[in-house]
Design a protein around this motif. Sequence first.
Motif, PDB file in Angstrom:
ATOM      1  N   CYS A 138       1.099  -0.921  -0.227  1.00  0.00           N
ATOM      2  CA  CYS A 138      -0.134   0.701   0.073  1.00  0.00           C
ATOM      3  C   CYS A 138       0.958   1.399   0.286  1.00  0.00           C
ATOM      4  O   CYS A 138       0.661   2.214  -0.591  1.00  0.00           O
ATOM      5  CB  CYS A 138      -1.099   0.093   1.490  1.00  0.00           C
ATOM      6  SG  CYS A 138      -1.909  -1.191   0.967  1.00  0.00           S
ATOM      7  N   PHE A 139       1.513   1.381   1.193  1.00  0.00           N
ATOM      8  CA  PHE A 139       3.103   2.390   0.570  1.00  0.00           C
ATOM      9  C   PHE A 139       3.682   2.557  -0.360  1.00  0.00           C
ATOM     10  O   PHE A 139       3.595   3.785  -0.776  1.00  0.00           O
ATOM     11  CB  PHE A 139       3.550   2.216   2.451  1.00  0.00           C
ATOM     12  CG  PHE A 139       3.153   2.285   3.521  1.00  0.00           C
ATOM     13  CD1 PHE A 139       2.353   4.078   3.903  1.00  0.00           C
ATOM     14  CD2 PHE A 139       3.968   1.392   4.891  1.00  0.00           C
ATOM     15  CE1 PHE A 139       2.131   4.089   5.419  1.00  0.00           C
ATOM     16  CE2 PHE A 139       3.280   2.221   5.511  1.00  0.00           C
ATOM     17  CZ  PHE A 139       2.473   3.649   6.446  1.00  0.00           C
ATOM     18  N   GLY A 140       3.991   1.658  -1.072  1.00  0.00           N
ATOM     19  CA  GLY A 140       4.703   1.196  -2.628  1.00  0.00           C
ATOM     20  C   GLY A 140       3.849   2.448  -3.297  1.00  0.00           C
ATOM     21  O   GLY A 140       4.497   2.748  -4.416  1.00  0.00           O
ATOM     22  N   ILE A 141       2.581   1.619  -3.478  1.00  0.00           N
ATOM     23  CA  ILE A 141       1.866   2.271  -4.757  1.00  0.00           C
ATOM     24  C   ILE A 141       1.793   3.208  -4.708  1.00  0.00           C
ATOM     25  O   ILE A 141       1.714   4.135  -5.759  1.00  0.00           O
ATOM     26  CB  ILE A 141       0.038   0.656  -4.625  1.00  0.00           C
ATOM     27  CG1 ILE A 141       0.051   0.799  -5.956  1.00  0.00           C
ATOM     28  CG2 ILE A 141       0.040   1.340  -3.687  1.00  0.00           C
ATOM     29  CD1 ILE A 141       1.104  -0.101  -7.455  1.00  0.00           C
ATOM     30  N   ILE A 142       1.436   4.184  -3.435  1.00  0.00           N
ATOM     31  CA  ILE A 142       1.201   5.533  -3.438  1.00  0.00           C
ATOM     32  C   ILE A 142       2.406   5.901  -4.132  1.00  0.00           C
ATOM     33  O   ILE A 142       2.075   6.771  -4.585  1.00  0.00           O
ATOM     34  CB  ILE A 142       0.850   5.840  -1.763  1.00  0.00           C
ATOM     35  CG1 ILE A 142      -1.047   5.046  -1.590  1.00  0.00           C
ATOM     36  CG2 ILE A 142       1.036   7.870  -1.912  1.00  0.00           C
ATOM     37  CD1 ILE A 142      -1.367   5.343  -0.200  1.00  0.00           C
ATOM     38  N   GLY A 143       3.775   5.432  -3.648  1.00  0.00           N
ATOM     39  CA  GLY A 143       4.438   6.143  -4.538  1.00  0.00           C
ATOM     40  C   GLY A 143       4.915   6.194  -5.498  1.00  0.00           C
ATOM     41  O   GLY A 143       5.664   7.310  -6.660  1.00  0.00           O
ATOM     42  N   PHE A 144       3.938   5.196  -6.452  1.00  0.00           N
ATOM     43  CA  PHE A 144       5.377   4.818  -7.233  1.00  0.00           C
ATOM     44  C   PHE A 144       3.638   5.451  -8.560  1.00  0.00           C
ATOM     45  O   PHE A 144       4.014   6.384  -8.908  1.00  0.00           O
ATOM     46  CB  PHE A 144       4.767   3.029  -7.754  1.00  0.00           C
ATOM     47  CG  PHE A 144       4.743   2.785  -8.933  1.00  0.00           C
ATOM     48  CD1 PHE A 144       5.689   2.309  -9.727  1.00  0.00           C
ATOM     49  CD2 PHE A 144       3.537   2.083  -9.941  1.00  0.00           C
ATOM     50  CE1 PHE A 144       5.937   2.358 -10.735  1.00  0.00           C
ATOM     51  CE2 PHE A 144       4.365   2.325 -10.661  1.00  0.00           C
ATOM     52  CZ  PHE A 144       4.913   1.867 -11.317  1.00  0.00           C
TER      53      PHE A 144
END
Length: 241
Positions: A138-144
């Motif tokens: 979840c954190f990663g996909i938002i940053g992506f």
Amino acid sequence: MQDGNAIKSRKRSMLATFLILIVIPLTIACGILLLNDRKYYLISLLIIFYSMLPFGMVFEKRRPQARELIVIAVLCAIAVAGRAAFFWIPQFKPVVAIVIIAGVTFGAESGFLVGAMSGFVSNFFFGQGPWTPWQMFCFGIIGFIAGLIFHKNRLPKKRLILCLFGGLSTFFIYGGIINFGALLMWSSHPTREALIATYLSGVPFDLGHAVATVIFLAILANPMIEKLERIKKKYGLVESR
């Protein structure tokens, strides 16, 4: 030369998209279905490995310099420290804001890496469990996504736009995915009614998390992006997509 760089950039983009949107969700699903959610450390480490592959391709045939990795490490440390500092206020955490700033400044691959690493490391303080891979994703996909739409001025990095993106992405993307993951973690036979109940019960928490992201972006986005852009230019740091 430009054509060659463009081809390499497209290959890296395709690999990152494939890993993030297909391989990582499949890995999490395998952890649930095949490993009974018991090997979450293995799944978490695989997610970190996947997220490092496209990030590593940024450096092509040379070794990354220490200063290029230190900036990413510092952003992860800030996200982890910020999450720990506000442990006493449920859902009021700056992690998503820091991850968005990382993606906006250094690109999509870096944004995902900072998000995934921050979720994994911070859970050594908050507790590791089957929820860790879900939080990392979840954190990663938002940053992506932040890197895709804001990096290289694809959208203006104005405070209002960043806050709007941060609030909506936290509520709908983070909340939408983590609530679905919670249902799968705690129910062996999920139903539509249970899914609806899970989403409804999660609304207050997701809303509080979204408000926190907006507040932290309003405070941190402009000064942090300005300083990171200055560091990037001064030291010639390599950017991802």
